[in-house]
Write an enzyme that holds these catalytic residues in place. Structure first.
Site, mmCIF file in Angstrom:
data_model
loop_
_atom_site.group_PDB
_atom_site.id
_atom_site.type_symbol
_atom_site.label_atom_id
_atom_site.label_comp_id
_atom_site.label_asym_id
_atom_site.label_seq_id
_atom_site.Cartn_x
_atom_site.Cartn_y
_atom_site.Cartn_z
ATOM 1 N N GLU A 84 -39.353 -14.977 109.972
ATOM 2 C CA GLU A 84 -38.376 -14.340 109.875
ATOM 3 C C GLU A 84 -37.922 -14.286 109.394
ATOM 4 O OE1 GLU A 84 -38.344 -11.721 113.414
ATOM 5 O OE2 GLU A 84 -39.462 -13.248 114.428
ATOM 6 N N CYS A 116 -41.881 -12.036 114.866
ATOM 7 C CA CYS A 116 -42.646 -13.659 116.005
ATOM 8 C C CYS A 116 -44.553 -13.439 115.543
ATOM 9 C CB CYS A 116 -42.311 -13.284 117.192
ATOM 10 S SG CYS A 116 -40.418 -13.340 117.650
ATOM 11 N N THR A 159 -30.672 -15.194 124.446
ATOM 12 C CA THR A 159 -32.202 -15.450 124.133
ATOM 13 C C THR A 159 -32.349 -15.924 122.675
ATOM 14 O OG1 THR A 159 -32.616 -13.273 123.271
ATOM 15 C CG2 THR A 159 -33.199 -13.663 125.815
ATOM 16 N N HIS A 244 -46.334 -16.039 123.293
ATOM 17 C CA HIS A 244 -44.802 -15.412 122.416
ATOM 18 C C HIS A 244 -43.866 -15.108 123.974
ATOM 19 C CE1 HIS A 244 -41.716 -14.944 120.179
ATOM 20 N NE2 HIS A 244 -41.494 -13.533 121.307
HETATM 21 N N1 CAA Z 1 -28.954 -13.759 139.110
HETATM 22 C C1 CAA Z 1 -30.665 -13.306 138.917
HETATM 23 N N2 CAA Z 1 -31.033 -13.022 138.073
HETATM 24 C C2 CAA Z 1 -29.642 -12.192 137.553
HETATM 25 C C3 CAA Z 1 -28.610 -11.823 138.113
HETATM 26 C C4 CAA Z 1 -28.180 -12.402 138.841
HETATM 27 N N3 CAA Z 1 -26.012 -12.797 139.214
HETATM 28 N N4 CAA Z 1 -28.367 -10.501 136.847
HETATM 29 C C5 CAA Z 1 -29.701 -10.624 136.472
HETATM 30 N N5 CAA Z 1 -30.257 -10.986 136.790
HETATM 31 C C6 CAA Z 1 -31.946 -11.120 135.883
HETATM 32 C C7 CAA Z 1 -32.129 -9.420 136.725
HETATM 33 O O1 CAA Z 1 -32.554 -8.585 137.408
HETATM 34 C C8 CAA Z 1 -32.708 -9.411 135.051
HETATM 35 O O2 CAA Z 1 -34.711 -9.808 135.559
HETATM 36 P P1 CAA Z 1 -35.954 -8.253 135.959
HETATM 37 O O3 CAA Z 1 -36.181 -8.329 134.274
HETATM 38 O O4 CAA Z 1 -36.945 -9.737 136.073
HETATM 39 O O5 CAA Z 1 -35.562 -7.469 136.570
HETATM 40 C C9 CAA Z 1 -32.840 -10.819 134.186
HETATM 41 O O6 CAA Z 1 -32.160 -11.036 134.696
HETATM 42 C C10 CAA Z 1 -32.160 -9.823 132.984
HETATM 43 O O7 CAA Z 1 -30.886 -9.076 133.257
HETATM 44 P P2 CAA Z 1 -31.013 -7.746 132.060
HETATM 45 O O8 CAA Z 1 -32.347 -6.993 132.389
HETATM 46 O O9 CAA Z 1 -29.858 -6.901 133.364
HETATM 47 O O10 CAA Z 1 -30.049 -8.094 131.042
HETATM 48 P P3 CAA Z 1 -29.730 -7.804 129.399
HETATM 49 O O11 CAA Z 1 -29.984 -6.086 129.481
HETATM 50 O O12 CAA Z 1 -28.996 -8.401 129.543
HETATM 51 O O13 CAA Z 1 -30.515 -8.136 128.126
HETATM 52 C C11 CAA Z 1 -32.511 -8.637 127.424
HETATM 53 C C12 CAA Z 1 -32.239 -8.853 128.701
HETATM 54 C C13 CAA Z 1 -32.632 -7.336 127.345
HETATM 55 C C14 CAA Z 1 -34.248 -9.424 127.321
HETATM 56 C C15 CAA Z 1 -31.779 -9.168 125.863
HETATM 57 O O14 CAA Z 1 -31.664 -10.323 126.350
HETATM 58 C C16 CAA Z 1 -32.323 -8.763 124.554
HETATM 59 O O15 CAA Z 1 -31.881 -8.117 124.130
HETATM 60 N N6 CAA Z 1 -32.962 -9.825 124.183
HETATM 61 C C17 CAA Z 1 -33.240 -9.559 123.150
HETATM 62 C C18 CAA Z 1 -35.067 -8.846 122.532
HETATM 63 C C19 CAA Z 1 -35.953 -9.229 123.317
HETATM 64 O O16 CAA Z 1 -36.225 -10.723 124.121
HETATM 65 N N7 CAA Z 1 -37.471 -8.937 123.899
HETATM 66 C C20 CAA Z 1 -37.894 -9.582 124.391
HETATM 67 C C21 CAA Z 1 -39.458 -8.455 123.579
HETATM 68 S S1 CAA Z 1 -39.542 -8.151 121.658
HETATM 69 C C22 CAA Z 1 -39.951 -10.202 121.736
HETATM 70 O O17 CAA Z 1 -40.494 -11.113 121.653
HETATM 71 C C23 CAA Z 1 -40.000 -10.437 120.587
HETATM 72 C C24 CAA Z 1 -38.850 -11.014 120.056
HETATM 73 O O18 CAA Z 1 -38.806 -12.908 120.057
HETATM 74 C C25 CAA Z 1 -37.205 -11.134 119.582
#
Ligand code: CAA
Length: 423
Positions: A84, A116, A159, A244
């Site tokens: 992609e 992906c 990520t 994945h």
């Molecule tokens: N200590 C330990 N853990 C902590 C923490 C701390 N101080 N602060 C936060 N965390 C944990 C949270 O509890 C959370 O864990 P859980 O989900 O188990 O509750 C984790 O860290 C992440 O925290 P947030 O959800 O608050 O993080 P965020 O909102 O900033 O972003 C995300 C996380 C949404 C994955 C972001 O990185 C993102 O948008 N990534 C790109 C999209 C993605 O990867 N999607 C995955 C599914 S789609 C797919 O798989 C296709 C692809 O390849 C993209």
């Protein structure tokens, strides 16, 4: 004559020349490092040099595969690059890769894309081609290659990642045999993650994308289970579950979700069943996420990097056992399949190649250098970026013998050189 066996004969991967420690990135962003390292399970991310695009990474993985498995390039009759991170609206990444790998002109060559899932689409096509008997003894080379870009200081930034995994598929598998009696797949139009033609960076509705992934996993698994009166491998018969891997913690969510599907009831957080599920994740999933946790998301290649990790670690005790593979492509489509690890697979993968050596050879950089490289890569795709005097960094020439030098007269320019240390 149609064939009854199909699977992997060889596997190799390539990663960019630079890496960034995610604890350092977290500090620079004013975020608790534990959020990245524990919350997402991500320790490092691969950072591509400006000279490393999806073509270069695919060629690196393909060359390593041909050399390390002593594979005959003239036996390849199908080359599919799943990506992609396309470099052109028309010309596929695979055309450059075909030339740079020196493959035969008697070869079908094309690129596949569905986020992906792209490389899994290639694997399924190669499988059908081999089983149909129309390969006539030839083999398929499927290369998954991607560069994950969300942008500086975005939620997706930790990520990011980049790399490529090459897979040689034939009717004489020696590493993994695919079980083709059953498949489970699923599709639905959703806006969870996308990368419009005008943007090098992806857009993601992050939390929604996690829900879409888990729904697609459940629905693919339901289809896979389907009619239980036919051959049905139970979850208990699977020794390792590969998914994945956008970030390692996602795999825990995926595995607990799969266990819930198999039981028919939700695993309630804190319950003994939930704790058993976490222990099961530690046993059947986590051991094979080491490479992903140090490379980051490689989009369509990330599932196959986990497969490499599993094969490199496999011993005679695991050989003969069944594994599952789940591919998710945002947008979305997904596939659940099973395969068997073949006897001697670990030994074959470990011969002449060590993932540790490849990862350790990377040059570790700081946040400022990463930001400079991020912006430099962004500029390389523009016409006029070609500089014939460009000095390719030693960190890059050490890794492989090809580099991207920019665009001249709207044509991409690649340089090959001899690199004594590569491969
Ligand atoms: N200590 C330990 N853990 C902590 C923490 C701390 N101080 N602060 C936060 N965390 C944990 C949270 O509890 C959370 O864990 P859980 O989900 O188990 O509750 C984790 O860290 C992440 O925290 P947030 O959800 O608050 O993080 P965020 O909102 O900033 O972003 C995300 C996380 C949404 C994955 C972001 O990185 C993102 O948008 N990534 C790109 C999209 C993605 O990867 N999607 C995955 C599914 S789609 C797919 O798989 C296709 C692809 O390849 C993209």
């Amino acid at each position: 004559m149609s064939q009854s066996r199909v699977g992997l004969e060889a596997i190799a991967f390539d990663v960019p020349s630079y890496s960034l420690d995610l604890a350092e990135l977290a500090q620079a962003r004013g975020i608790d490092p534990l959020k990245y390292t524990r919350g997402l399970g991500q320790l490092e991310m691969a950072v591509p040099a400006a000279e490393e695009d999806s073509v270069v990474l695919a060629v690196g993985a393909g060359k390593r595969l041909l050399k390390q498995f002593n594979a005959d390039a003239s036996s390849i009759g199908l080359l599919i690059v799943g990506t992609e991170t396309s470099v052109d609206q028309s010309k596929p990444v695979s055309s450059y890769v075909h030339q740079l790998l020196g493959l035969s002109p008697e070869c079908r060559v094309y690129e596949t894309k569905h986020a992906c899932y792209g490389a899994m689409a290639g694997v399924q096509t190669a499988t059908d081609w081999v089983l149909s008997g129309r390969a006539h003894g030839k083999k398929a080379l499927v290369i998954a290659s991607d560069i994950a870009r969300y942008g500086i200081a975005t939620p997706g930034e930790p990520t990011q990642g980049a790399g490529a995994v090459a897979l040689l598929i034939s009717s004489e598998p020696t590493l993994v045999e695919f079980e083709t009696e059953r498949q489970g797949y699923y599709a639905e139009q959703v806006m969870d993650f996308w990368r419009p033609n005008y943007s090098k960076e992806a857009f993601a509705d992050g939390h929604f994308s996690i829900q879409c992934y888990l729904k697609a996993l459940a629905r693919s698994f339901e289809m896979f289970v389907g009619d239980r009166s036919r051959f049905m491998p139970t979850l208990d018969s699977i020794s390792a579950c590969l998914y994945h891997a956008p970030f390692p913690k996602m795999m825990q969510k995926a595995h607990l979700s799969l266990l819930s599907c198999a039981r028919g009831t939700e695993l309630e957080q804190g319950s003994p069943a939930y704790e058993q599920g976490v222990a099961d994740f530690q046993r059947r999933v986590a051991p094979f996420l080491e490479l992903n946790s140090r490379v980051g998301n490689i989009y369509t290649a990330s599932l196959f990097l986990a497969l490499f990790d599993l094969l490199e670690k496999s011993t005679s005790a695991q050989e003969g056992s069944r594994i599952s593979l789940f591919s998710y492509g945002s947008g979305c489509t997904a596939e659940f399949m099973t395969a068997r690890v073949l006897s001697g697979a670990g030994e074959r993968v470990r011969t002449g190649f060590s993932s540790k050596t490849l990862l350790e050879a990377r040059t570790r950089i700081g946040v400022q250098e990463y930001e400079e490289l991020f912006n430099a890569s962004g500029r390389m795709d523009r016409d006029g970026s070609f500089n014939p005097d460009r000095k390719v960094p030693e960190a890059v020439t050490r890794q492989r013998d090809v580099a991207f030098l920019g665009v001249k007269d709207h044509q991409r320019q690649y340089l090959t050189y001899s690199s004594p240390q590569a491969y």
